[in-house]
Design a protein around this motif. Structure first.
Motif, PDB file in Angstrom:
ATOM      1  N   GLY A 216     -12.670   4.671  -4.919  1.00 39.99           N
ATOM      2  CA  GLY A 216     -11.182   4.228  -4.565  1.00 39.99           C
ATOM      3  C   GLY A 216     -10.219   5.254  -5.625  1.00 39.99           C
ATOM      4  N   THR A 217      -9.054   4.905  -5.268  1.00 41.25           N
ATOM      5  CA  THR A 217      -7.970   5.851  -6.094  1.00 41.25           C
ATOM      6  C   THR A 217      -7.082   4.607  -6.814  1.00 41.25           C
ATOM      7  OG1 THR A 217      -6.377   5.824  -4.350  1.00 41.25           O
ATOM      8  CG2 THR A 217      -8.081   7.776  -4.603  1.00 41.25           C
ATOM      9  N   PRO A 218      -6.529   4.837  -7.859  1.00 46.14           N
ATOM     10  CA  PRO A 218      -5.860   4.126  -8.670  1.00 46.14           C
ATOM     11  C   PRO A 218      -4.540   3.645  -7.926  1.00 46.14           C
ATOM     12  CG  PRO A 218      -6.222   5.915 -10.116  1.00 46.14           C
ATOM     13  CD  PRO A 218      -6.748   6.372  -8.906  1.00 46.14           C
ATOM     14  N   LEU A 219      -4.296   2.377  -8.022  1.00 48.24           N
ATOM     15  CA  LEU A 219      -3.269   1.881  -7.159  1.00 48.24           C
ATOM     16  C   LEU A 219      -1.926   2.481  -7.499  1.00 48.24           C
ATOM     17  CD1 LEU A 219      -2.279  -0.490  -5.237  1.00 48.24           C
ATOM     18  CD2 LEU A 219      -2.234  -1.975  -6.911  1.00 48.24           C
ATOM     19  N   ARG A 220      -1.595   2.843  -8.467  1.00 50.60           N
ATOM     20  CA  ARG A 220      -0.277   3.488  -9.184  1.00 50.60           C
ATOM     21  C   ARG A 220      -0.559   3.961 -10.486  1.00 50.60           C
ATOM     22  NH1 ARG A 220       3.591   1.367 -11.889  1.00 50.60           N
ATOM     23  NH2 ARG A 220       3.315  -0.736 -11.204  1.00 50.60           N
ATOM     24  N   ALA A 221       0.127   4.978 -10.888  1.00 49.57           N
ATOM     25  CA  ALA A 221       0.083   5.709 -12.187  1.00 49.57           C
ATOM     26  C   ALA A 221       0.857   4.427 -13.058  1.00 49.57           C
ATOM     27  CB  ALA A 221       0.840   7.022 -12.321  1.00 49.57           C
ATOM     28  N   ASP A 222       0.566   4.512 -14.369  1.00 47.90           N
ATOM     29  CA  ASP A 222       1.104   3.690 -15.324  1.00 47.90           C
ATOM     30  C   ASP A 222       2.271   3.839 -15.320  1.00 47.90           C
ATOM     31  OD1 ASP A 222       1.967   3.217 -18.371  1.00 47.90           O
ATOM     32  OD2 ASP A 222      -0.167   2.260 -18.140  1.00 47.90           O
TER      33      ASP A 222
ATOM     34  N   LEU B 136      -4.916  -5.533 -16.740  1.00 45.81           N
ATOM     35  CA  LEU B 136      -4.808  -5.196 -15.501  1.00 45.81           C
ATOM     36  C   LEU B 136      -3.685  -4.346 -15.000  1.00 45.81           C
ATOM     37  CD1 LEU B 136      -5.868  -8.436 -13.800  1.00 45.81           C
ATOM     38  CD2 LEU B 136      -7.163  -6.260 -13.669  1.00 45.81           C
ATOM     39  N   VAL B 137      -3.282  -3.141 -15.903  1.00 48.73           N
ATOM     40  CA  VAL B 137      -2.334  -2.248 -15.647  1.00 48.73           C
ATOM     41  C   VAL B 137      -2.746  -1.316 -14.012  1.00 48.73           C
ATOM     42  CG1 VAL B 137      -1.593  -2.134 -17.892  1.00 48.73           C
ATOM     43  CG2 VAL B 137      -3.548  -0.591 -17.043  1.00 48.73           C
ATOM     44  N   PRO B 138      -1.747  -0.787 -13.559  1.00 55.25           N
ATOM     45  CA  PRO B 138      -1.953  -0.041 -12.129  1.00 55.25           C
ATOM     46  C   PRO B 138      -3.427   0.751 -12.239  1.00 55.25           C
ATOM     47  CG  PRO B 138       0.167  -0.029 -12.704  1.00 55.25           C
ATOM     48  CD  PRO B 138      -0.400  -0.754 -13.974  1.00 55.25           C
TER      49      PRO B 138
ATOM     50  N   HIS C 245      -8.445   0.120  -8.733  1.00 56.53           N
ATOM     51  CA  HIS C 245      -8.542   1.194  -7.554  1.00 56.53           C
ATOM     52  C   HIS C 245      -8.676   0.583  -6.054  1.00 56.53           C
ATOM     53  CE1 HIS C 245     -10.366   4.514 -10.056  1.00 56.53           C
ATOM     54  NE2 HIS C 245      -9.290   3.907 -10.782  1.00 56.53           N
ATOM     55  N   VAL C 246      -8.122   1.372  -5.182  1.00 61.71           N
ATOM     56  CA  VAL C 246      -7.760   0.787  -3.841  1.00 61.71           C
ATOM     57  C   VAL C 246      -8.246   1.908  -3.050  1.00 61.71           C
ATOM     58  CG1 VAL C 246      -5.845  -0.790  -4.431  1.00 61.71           C
ATOM     59  CG2 VAL C 246      -5.445   1.548  -3.749  1.00 61.71           C
TER      60      VAL C 246
ATOM     61  N   ALA D 216      -0.431 -14.409 -16.476  1.00 61.85           N
ATOM     62  CA  ALA D 216       0.504 -14.151 -17.378  1.00 61.85           C
ATOM     63  C   ALA D 216       0.693 -12.969 -17.815  1.00 61.85           C
ATOM     64  CB  ALA D 216       0.557 -15.011 -18.616  1.00 61.85           C
ATOM     65  N   VAL D 217      -0.497 -12.364 -18.333  1.00 60.73           N
ATOM     66  CA  VAL D 217      -0.616 -10.838 -19.319  1.00 60.73           C
ATOM     67  C   VAL D 217      -0.111  -9.753 -18.001  1.00 60.73           C
ATOM     68  CG1 VAL D 217      -2.041  -9.294 -20.055  1.00 60.73           C
ATOM     69  CG2 VAL D 217      -2.047 -11.609 -20.838  1.00 60.73           C
ATOM     70  N   THR D 218      -1.004 -10.145 -16.803  1.00 60.98           N
ATOM     71  CA  THR D 218      -0.674  -9.237 -15.638  1.00 60.98           C
ATOM     72  C   THR D 218       0.640  -8.929 -15.320  1.00 60.98           C
ATOM     73  OG1 THR D 218      -2.915  -9.509 -14.736  1.00 60.98           O
ATOM     74  CG2 THR D 218      -1.596  -8.372 -13.458  1.00 60.98           C
ATOM     75  N   ALA D 219       1.432 -10.086 -15.256  1.00 59.47           N
ATOM     76  CA  ALA D 219       2.927 -10.053 -15.001  1.00 59.47           C
ATOM     77  C   ALA D 219       3.705  -9.154 -15.804  1.00 59.47           C
ATOM     78  CB  ALA D 219       3.533 -11.403 -14.983  1.00 59.47           C
ATOM     79  N   THR D 220       3.432  -9.227 -17.263  1.00 59.17           N
ATOM     80  CA  THR D 220       3.921  -8.304 -18.071  1.00 59.17           C
ATOM     81  C   THR D 220       3.568  -6.974 -18.328  1.00 59.17           C
ATOM     82  OG1 THR D 220       2.491  -9.013 -20.068  1.00 59.17           O
ATOM     83  CG2 THR D 220       4.432 -10.645 -19.736  1.00 59.17           C
ATOM     84  N   VAL D 221       2.234  -6.759 -18.070  1.00 56.25           N
ATOM     85  CA  VAL D 221       1.715  -5.248 -18.361  1.00 56.25           C
ATOM     86  C   VAL D 221       1.801  -4.545 -17.191  1.00 56.25           C
ATOM     87  CG1 VAL D 221       0.629  -5.950 -20.379  1.00 56.25           C
ATOM     88  CG2 VAL D 221      -0.566  -5.626 -17.948  1.00 56.25           C
ATOM     89  N   TRP D 222       2.090  -5.020 -16.042  1.00 54.55           N
ATOM     90  CA  TRP D 222       2.064  -4.254 -14.766  1.00 54.55           C
ATOM     91  C   TRP D 222       2.960  -3.179 -14.718  1.00 54.55           C
ATOM     92  CZ3 TRP D 222      -1.487  -3.473 -11.488  1.00 54.55           C
ATOM     93  CH2 TRP D 222      -1.360  -2.864 -10.304  1.00 54.55           C
TER      94      TRP D 222
END
Length: 323
Positions: free
Chosen positions: A103-109, A215-217, A221-222, A248-254
């Protein structure tokens, strides 16, 4: 500054490691990715090597057991997760050989490529898929024995409940360099007291599951349709815990550093509360605890982007998404 911060704290690829892997028979080895804990090299035979040049796991076999606990969960996850095939040391540096995840990263940081004003449904759908799947993987004894970055003891040591363990971690973390944070966050001592008291007062969670914790972008991988194919880079805050903490953490670090970071955090917190049936107040509490336990992980003097991000998050107030 945020982009510079991200680049400063990623481990670096080197020609010496490429030569090392080539000498071991991996002639097509080349750099693949890098993060806080190490640099990853593609070996060309369906495997990768991770050079733990940053924070290395204290007990590599424990990490291997955690990976096995996740991969062997039944029913299987709808995406792949890391699997350690072999472990070695070279000149005091740990190297793990793992299967390559497709897969490839969903998005860059967000420090590198700012996300758009409206988060695409492709991203939020993938996040919900990953969060639901991970919440079904039971927390195991091996996961409870892990330490999180910046701390020196297993998170669960001496505790039977995740909220109690997290409250103790908050107290330890603030003792490290709380004076730096107090200079940026008004009445920090009162905030720490309210946070720890609120954590201890949380009811027992109905489930304790694996927590990825980062769980940052780039770590999701997708495939071409946007469906998650792999979740990688466990370790930064991996433990057993309340699935609401992961959400909670994912919502902030995304999106930490983009121009719409605050509304994105609010939108994702609200979405996860509604779709995953988490209390908005619990999500807000866990977000505050995350900032209080990670604020000093990238520099000792508060000069980095992550420290500033934590201070801003803590200064927003209750962090509860509006109704």
């Amino acid at each position: 500054m945020a982009t510079q911060h991200q680049r400063q704290h990623r481990q670096q690829h080197t020609a010496a490691w490429v030569r090392y892997f080539a000498d071991r028979g991996h002639e097509s080895a080349r750099p693949l990715a890098a993060g806080v804990e190490g640099a990853v090299y593609r070996l060309g035979d369906g495997t990768v090597a991770k050079v733990w040049s940053g924070r290395r796991p204290a007990v590599p076999e424990l990490v291997r057991r955690v990976y096995d606990d996740i991969a062997r969960h039944s029913p299987p996850l709808p995406f792949a997760t890391p699997e350690i095939l072999a472990v070695e040391e070279h000149e005091g540096v740990l190297v793990t050989y793992e299967r390559e995840l497709r897969g490839t990263p969903l998005r860059a940081d967000s420090a590198i490529v700012a996300p758009p004003r409206e988060l695409p449904a492709r991203e939020t759908d993938a996040l919900l898929t990953v969060l639901r799947a991970l919440s079904a993987v039971p927390g195991t004894e091996a996961m409870r024995r892990l330490t999180v970055q910046g701390d020196d003891r297993p998170l669960w040591e001496g505790h039977a409940r995740f909220p109690d363990a997290l409250a103790a971690l908050v107290r330890r973390a603030v003792r490290r360099r709380g004076d730096l944070l107090a200079a940026r966050v008004p009445d920090l001592a009162a905030m720490v007291r309210r946070t720890t008291e609120s954590l201890v007062a949380l009811p027992d969670s109905q489930s304790v599951s694996v927590v990825h914790g980062d769980l940052v972008p780039p770590n999701i991988h997708v495939d071409g349709t946007g469906a998650p194919t792999a979740v990688l880079d466990f370790g930064f805050f991996t433990t057993a815990g309340d699935p609401a903490f992961e959400a909670a953490v994912t919502a902030t670090v995304w999106d930490m550093y983009g121009p719409y970071a605050e509304p994105h955090t609010t939108a994702l917190t609200r979405l996860f509360a509604e779709e995953l049936h988490h209390s908005p107040h619990t999500l807000a509490l866990y977000q505050r605890a995350y900032a209080l336990t990670t604020y000093d992980l990238f520099s000792p003097d508060g000069s980095d982007g992550h420290f500033r991000w934590c201070a801003v998050l803590l200064g927003r107030g209750p962090l509860t998404p509006p109704r």
